[in-house]
Design an enzyme around this catalytic site. Structure first.
Site, PDB file in Angstrom:
ATOM      1  N   ASN A  11       0.873  -1.170   0.000  1.00  0.00           N
ATOM      2  CA  ASN A  11       0.000   0.000   0.000  1.00  0.00           C
ATOM      3  C   ASN A  11       0.912   1.222   0.000  1.00  0.00           C
ATOM      4  OD1 ASN A  11      -1.876   2.035   0.546  1.00  0.00           O
ATOM      5  ND2 ASN A  11      -3.066   0.757   1.944  1.00  0.00           N
ATOM      6  N   ARG A  67      -2.034  -1.621  -3.974  1.00  0.00           N
ATOM      7  CA  ARG A  67      -3.145  -0.677  -3.960  1.00  0.00           C
ATOM      8  C   ARG A  67      -2.817   0.431  -4.949  1.00  0.00           C
ATOM      9  NH1 ARG A  67      -4.268   4.201   0.182  1.00  0.00           N
ATOM     10  NH2 ARG A  67      -6.303   4.844  -0.614  1.00  0.00           N
ATOM     11  N   HIS A 155     -11.085   5.172  -1.822  1.00  0.00           N
ATOM     12  CA  HIS A 155     -11.161   4.357  -0.603  1.00  0.00           C
ATOM     13  C   HIS A 155     -11.988   3.089  -0.836  1.00  0.00           C
ATOM     14  CE1 HIS A 155     -10.245   8.265   1.708  1.00  0.00           C
ATOM     15  NE2 HIS A 155      -9.185   7.488   1.808  1.00  0.00           N
ATOM     16  N   GLY A 180      -9.777   9.782   8.000  1.00  0.00           N
ATOM     17  CA  GLY A 180      -8.365   9.717   8.324  1.00  0.00           C
ATOM     18  C   GLY A 180      -7.669  10.900   7.696  1.00  0.00           C
ATOM     19  N   GLY A 182      -6.655  10.976   4.740  1.00  0.00           N
ATOM     20  CA  GLY A 182      -7.542  11.025   3.586  1.00  0.00           C
ATOM     21  C   GLY A 182      -8.910  10.620   4.086  1.00  0.00           C
ATOM     22  N   ARG A 211      -5.819  18.138   2.411  1.00  0.00           N
ATOM     23  CA  ARG A 211      -6.627  18.418   1.222  1.00  0.00           C
ATOM     24  C   ARG A 211      -7.930  19.099   1.633  1.00  0.00           C
ATOM     25  NH1 ARG A 211      -6.579  12.458  -0.914  1.00  0.00           N
ATOM     26  NH2 ARG A 211      -5.369  12.043   0.979  1.00  0.00           N
ATOM     27  N   GLY A 300     -11.795   7.684  12.282  1.00  0.00           N
ATOM     28  CA  GLY A 300     -13.060   7.000  12.509  1.00  0.00           C
ATOM     29  C   GLY A 300     -12.967   5.889  13.528  1.00  0.00           C
ATOM     30  N   ASN A 302     -10.415   5.507  15.925  1.00  0.00           N
ATOM     31  CA  ASN A 302      -9.698   5.784  17.172  1.00  0.00           C
ATOM     32  C   ASN A 302     -10.070   7.077  17.886  1.00  0.00           C
ATOM     33  OD1 ASN A 302      -7.842   3.455  16.837  1.00  0.00           O
ATOM     34  ND2 ASN A 302      -7.138   4.606  15.054  1.00  0.00           N
ATOM     35  N   GLU A 329      -8.021  -2.890   4.349  1.00  0.00           N
ATOM     36  CA  GLU A 329      -7.637  -2.657   2.959  1.00  0.00           C
ATOM     37  C   GLU A 329      -6.596  -3.665   2.476  1.00  0.00           C
ATOM     38  OE1 GLU A 329      -7.878   2.074   2.184  1.00  0.00           O
ATOM     39  OE2 GLU A 329      -6.562   1.462   3.812  1.00  0.00           O
TER      40      GLU A 329
END
Length: 343
Positions: A11, A67, A155, A180, A182, A211, A300, A302, A329
């Site tokens: 990844n 990925r 994602h 996260g 992203g 972003r 999301g 933690n 993933e």
């Protein structure tokens, strides 16, 4: 394809590499080694991975899965990597210049180090290929849309993993929030993507670490006209300087923002929560209701403070069941890779 094999899942990020060696047996996937490397771009992370496998007396991989964030307009399914696929991946660089080039470079490095091993590209856009025309269409002239400008969504491997974990009992209308560095949201009806927040590139949608998410295109035109920004400067702004980092004046790490006590850090957190709430509501509208809200991704999974703040602003919807689930993933990469690897 034999029943059992060992897959090296890679990844690749813009400045780091997550990896794992998995034993895949049918649909079962067991992690034998996982890790992450960070370092200069000219270092060879594969050497470290091979060394780690050797030191722990682990088997060599039978296949390698990657990925790939974006496959461009012509590749929307996970697939074996051959020369034709490499051509498509090179073309896809333009759609995700922050993510695709380092991943393609990693494919080439693997080919040099493991010339006889099959390699598979697992696309984050694949899960969203099921979106209806009304959701994927961007309001632009036909000649531009025909050139591949549409909502692709990202994602996808994360969303696939959540759908898989929910299994046959998955509710009909699920909103998944992958939050996260992203971040994006996906509306899932009966296990299939019907809408999502990211668009042509992974820059759109909700606020992210560096972003901005959705941004009035007039802002970019203004910066070009009045500030002299060119494409390279705009790209740096929207990929590396905006989002939580831009709002806070320095950090994209939500954990650090929680620990800080100033107006900028509070504003960054509040904007993130506000935009996430709005876009969750948009996904609910696309589904015509909601049966389950799933939080996943680094924030999301933690960050209970952020989750609770988002949920507090959604009480008007009614009693919305929510769950926290760990994204898988890399396991999805391993499964797809082995299923696409011939005997």
């Amino acid at each position: 394809m034999s029943a059992t094999g060992h897959v090296l899942a890679l990844n690749t990020g813009s400045s780091s590499l997550k990896y794992g060696l998995y034993r895949v047996d049918g649909d079962r996937c067991e992690a034998l080694l996982t890790g992450q490397t960070d370092g200069p771009a000219d270092a060879d992370p594969l050497a470290g991975i091979v060394d780690a496998l050797s030191k722990q007396s682990l088997p060599s991989p039978d296949a390698i899965g990657h990925r790939i964030v974006h496959g461009g307009p012509r590749v929307r399914k996970h697939a074996r990597i051959d020369e034709a696929m490499m051509t498509h991946l090179d073309e896809a660089r333009a759609f995700a210049p922050l993510h695709v080039p380092p991943a393609v470079d990693m494919v080439k490095r693997c080919k040099e180090r493991f010339p006889d091993l099959p390699q598979v590209a697992c696309f984050d856009t694949a899960f969203h290929a099921s979106m209806p025309l009304v959701a994927k269409t961007l309001p632009l002239p036909a000649d531009l849309r025909e050139g591949g400008i549409e909502r692709y969504g990202f994602h996808g491997l994360s969303y696939e993993s959540i759908v898989r974990q929910l299994g046959d009992g998955i509710p009909s209308r699920v909103v998944i929030a992958h939050l996260g560095n992203g971040a994006s949201l996906c509306a899932v009806r009966d296990g299939r993507s019907v809408d999502t927040t990211m668009g042509l590139t992974p820059t759109g949608g909700i606020v992210m670490g560096t972003r901005p998410g959705d941004l009035d295109p007039g802002v970019l035109l203004y910066l070009m006209r009045e500030r002299g920004y060119d494409a390279e400067r705009l790209e740096k702004l929207v990929d590396r300087e905006a989002g939580l980092k831009g709002l806070s004046g320095g950090t994209s790490d939500m954990r650090k923002l929680h620990a800080m006590d100033n107006e900028a850090s509070k504003l960054a957190q509040d904007v993130f929560v506000h935009v996430a709430r709005k876009q969750i509501a948009a996904m609910v509208a696309s589904l015509g209701g909601i049966d389950l809200l799933v939080f996943t991704g680094g924030i999301g999974e933690n960050d209970a403070v952020t989750r609770d703040a988002i949920l507090a602003g959604l009480q008007w919807i009614g009693d919305v069941p929510s769950r926290v689930m760990v994204t898988e993933e890399d396991e999805q990469i391993a499964r797809h890779t082995w299923h696409l690897t011939p005997t």
